[in-house]
Design a protein around this motif. Structure first.
Motif, short mmCIF file in Angstrom:
data_model
loop_
_atom_site.label_atom_id
_atom_site.label_comp_id
_atom_site.label_asym_id
_atom_site.label_seq_id
_atom_site.Cartn_x
_atom_site.Cartn_y
_atom_site.Cartn_z
N THR A 34 0.85 -1.19 0.00
CA THR A 34 0.00 0.00 0.00
C THR A 34 0.89 1.24 0.00
N LEU A 40 -3.73 0.95 4.68
CA LEU A 40 -5.02 0.26 4.65
C LEU A 40 -5.29 -0.32 6.03
N TRP A 41 -6.39 0.13 6.65
CA TRP A 41 -6.75 -0.31 8.00
C TRP A 41 -5.61 -0.05 8.99
N SER A 165 -11.09 -3.64 9.82
CA SER A 165 -11.98 -2.55 9.42
C SER A 165 -13.19 -2.43 10.33
N ARG A 392 -8.56 -12.15 -2.33
CA ARG A 392 -9.84 -11.84 -2.96
C ARG A 392 -10.10 -12.77 -4.15
N GLY A 405 -15.32 -5.95 1.11
CA GLY A 405 -15.69 -5.44 -0.20
C GLY A 405 -17.04 -5.91 -0.71
N GLY A 413 -17.94 -2.23 4.97
CA GLY A 413 -18.12 -2.39 3.53
C GLY A 413 -18.44 -1.08 2.84
N TRP A 416 -15.18 0.80 2.44
CA TRP A 416 -14.36 0.21 1.38
C TRP A 416 -14.90 0.60 0.00
N ASN A 417 -16.21 0.50 -0.21
CA ASN A 417 -16.78 0.82 -1.51
C ASN A 417 -16.66 2.30 -1.83
N ARG A 419 -14.19 4.19 -0.84
CA ARG A 419 -12.78 4.38 -1.20
C ARG A 419 -12.51 3.90 -2.62
N GLU A 420 -13.05 2.74 -2.99
CA GLU A 420 -12.84 2.23 -4.34
C GLU A 420 -13.56 3.09 -5.38
#
Length: 664
Positions: A34, A40-41, A165, A392, A405, A413, A416-417, A419-420
């Motif tokens: 990362t 991340l986290w 998370s 994944r 995700g 979740g 995460w979504n 961020r994506e």
């Protein structure tokens, strides 16, 4: 709250806003990490090895070999106190086996004894509908042998493993509920004190057995002891063969004493007697009666294992004194590493094998990791290095949703979504206007223009009565687990649903696996539609396409016409011509004039959170979330065999594909 361990002074400035895994330096040389300013986290996590790994990961996870991850970023919470208080706390956050009414079965009794682990969803206490937090793994410490009188006041210990998370959400809820128990329950943050390594693949058990050498005391135990049972599992190619939630607690020696590792000599299972012996071991499972208290629950044992490890210089001195070709002999003063092995089963119908999770003290992860990654396998090579992307990928190929995700209705979740979605939007904005998709001018047929919602995100608010452009934060949604979704589908048409359940049904999302019935590959953010209800003509077109695909598949499997040679007689040529005339009519291809259009936005059923070509199934599959309320509307109409048929359209495209959804 526990703080990250302090490393050498030259590395401290690199961990101002994040923490390192115990194997960070190993991964930093071999994997994409990362970004330094975007942890991340709250941790620096390896994303993917630098080498090409998509197909090798599929082979190592399902066919031949093994793949390993450093999962020390997983959070652990320790609970200690009277057994009755702990069970009340666990029952309040959604553990069914902790309740008095459901703790009498054999599975629940083994879990309460401390020889099995429990996996399931946890939720906040007192919320309507239930606010689910995350899936977790919970296991107890076995009673002391001297405890002959077991009561609810007996002091016990429990560990809860959860994704980082969702750690703070569960920590706050557990801390609040612990203060309400009488007697009180003590809550401890075990992050940065307990690390873990996860293994998957047919040779995972072989690599694990070759790395975890029993300590001097454990090697002298009887054949049915946990350490001896663990050493006999090298021939197991699938962790699903073990009892559900199996646990093995043992103490291992320093793996640096046996470095470089050698290929483990496995017992041959070609003979019927050897196969029966392994089957008896897995079915009888003597660990249930020989398992003692896990040393990993002892703070003193964890401290001694991490701080009494000899230096590499002392290890090299002992290895130089050993006879040529032999490892140093074990001595009484060697440190003992408390180790706990958890076996988890694969998803029902999945192609991947189960996984092995090794829990051990944080400072002991690095020496075990080095020995594991250099362990020779009987099938050739060594265990492969895995990152977040490989984890994944194996979840996707086995049809198992990946947290966070694939659970956008949970707080973790949703973060995460979001961020994506931001990353996809930034990538779309950087492209020149002539080389990017203009979602506003997308032609969906029948005079419809523009993408449904933003093309770089999933507009969950559209599924629960929100208008276009309304985000998930404006229209809250709830996660509905599979068992609750099945119960809601069974209760369709009755008045047995409570007010809280009806509220959850109206804004609930269920996680499903989507399997394409025709060609095509679904991608992230793809739109999922149900078969049209208002437009009868369009519905008939899609159903005719479904019947043609079934007829073509049936004809292809039964009527295979071999090619004729050049000098074939006339009567055989006529026979082949007649067979070709009896073939089913050709299916309209995607993009042709006769191909049906996608339904209207009112028929939107959900979105895809992850999709690709599935190497395990040889077709395009996806994991997505659908609106439970719209599924229940289909249940009321009783569509029969067409009940779980849907249409998947990739974002930025106007072509839909037939698919079938299944709850996971």
């Amino acid at each position: 709250m526990r703080q990250a361990p302090i490393l050498k002074p030259k590395f401290r400035k690199r961990q101002i806003n994040k923490a390192w895994l115990p194997t960070h330096i190993y991964h930093a040389k071999r994997a994409h990490m990362t970004p330094p300013s975007e942890p991340l986290w709250r941790m620096a996590i390896p994303l993917s090895p630098t080498a090409k790994t998509y197909r090798p990961t599929h082979r190592a996870g399902t066919v031949r070999g093994a793949i390993a991850w450093d999962m020390s970023y997983m959070s652990t919470i320790g609970l200690s106190g009277p057994e009755g208080s702990i069970r009340n706390l666990l029952a309040s956050i959604g553990v069914p086996w902790a309740e008095e009414s459901t703790s009498t079965g054999p599975k629940a009794s083994r879990w309460l004894t401390g020889t099995r682990s429990w996996n399931g969803w946890l939720h906040e206490h007192g919320t309507v509908p239930k606010a689910y937090i995350a899936p977790a793994t919970i296991f107890w410490c076995v009673h002391e042998a001297s405890d002959t009188t077991k009561t609810t006041d007996t002091r016990r210990q429990v560990m809860v493993r959860i994704h980082p998370s969702a750690f703070f959400q569960l920590w706050a809820e557990t801390l609040r509920l612990s203060k309400l128990q009488r007697p009180v329950v003590f809550v401890e943050d075990l992050r940065y004190e307990i690390g873990s390594i996860e293994l998957a693949g047919p040779a995972a058990a072989e690599a694990m057995i070759g790395t975890l050498w029993p300590s001097l005391q454990d090697s002298l135990h009887e054949p049915d002891s946990p350490s001896q049972v663990l050493s006999r599992l090298g021939n197991v190619t699938d962790a699903s063969a073990l009892p559900a939630g199996a646990m093995i607690s043992t103490e291992t020696s320093d793996p640096r004493l046996h470095h470089p590792p050698r290929s483990k000599k496995l017992n041959k299972t070609e003979t019927l007697e050897a196969q029966q012996s392994l089957a008896r071991l897995l079915t009888e499972w003597h660990v249930d009666r020989t398992q003692g208290p896990a040393a990993l629950f002892s703070r003193q044992a964890r401290h001694d294992a991490g701080h009494r490890l000899p230096t590499q210089k002392a290890i090299n001195r002992r290895k130089s004194l050993a006879p040529p070709g032999e490892y140093p002999a074990a001595v009484e003063g060697d440190p003992k590493i408390p180790t706990l092995v958890l076996a988890s089963r694969r998803a029902a119908g999945g192609t991947s094998t189960g996984t092995w999770t090794i829990l051990l003290p944080w400072k002991c992860v690095l020496p075990v990791w080095y020995s594991l990654m250099y362990q020779p396998l009987s099938t050739g090579g060594n265990p492969r290095l895995g990152g977040l992307d490989q984890r994944r990928q194996l979840h996707f190929e086995s049809g198992t949703p990946w947290f966070p995700g694939d659970y956008p209705a949970t707080p973790a979740g949703a973060a995460w979504n979001a961020r994506e979605s931001t990353k996809r939007h930034e990538a779309w904005s950087r492209r020149p206007k002539g080389k990017r998709i203009e979602y506003e001018s997308l032609d969906l047929g029948r005079g419809r223009k523009g993408e449904v919602g933003a093309g770089w995100s999933c507009e969950w608010g559209l599924l629960c009565g929100g208008s276009e452009g309304q985000s998930k934060s404006d229209k809250p949604v709830w996660h509905i687990p599979m068992h609750e979704a099945l119960q809601a589908m069974r209760d369709t048409g009755t008045n047995s649903r409570t007010e809280g359940q009806q509220q959850g049904d109206a804004s609930g999302l269920v996680t499903v696996k989507l399997t394409l019935l025709t060609r095509g590959v679904p991608t992230t953010c793809a739109r999922v539609y149900r078969l049209p209800k208002t437009d009868a003509k369009l519905r008939a077109e899609w159903l005719s396409l479904l019947s043609l695909s079934k007829e073509k598949a049936r004809h292809k499997a039964t009527a295979v016409v071999p090619p004729l040679s050049r000098d074939a007689p006339v009567h055989e040529r006529r026979r082949q011509l007649a067979a070709s005339l009896l073939e089913p009519p050709a299916m309209p291809q995607a993009g042709d004039d006769g191909y049906p259009d996608t339904p209207d936005p009112d028929e939107l059923l959900g979105f895809v959170t992850g999709g690709n070509f599935n190497l395990g199934e040889g077709r395009g599959t996806a994991i997505g979330s659908l609106a439970l309320q719209r599924i229940l509307e289909q249940e009321k109409h009783g569509l029969g065999e067409h009940e779980r048929i849907c249409i998947v359209r990739n974002v930025g495209q106007s072509i839909g594909r037939l698919a079938r959804w299944d709850l996971v």
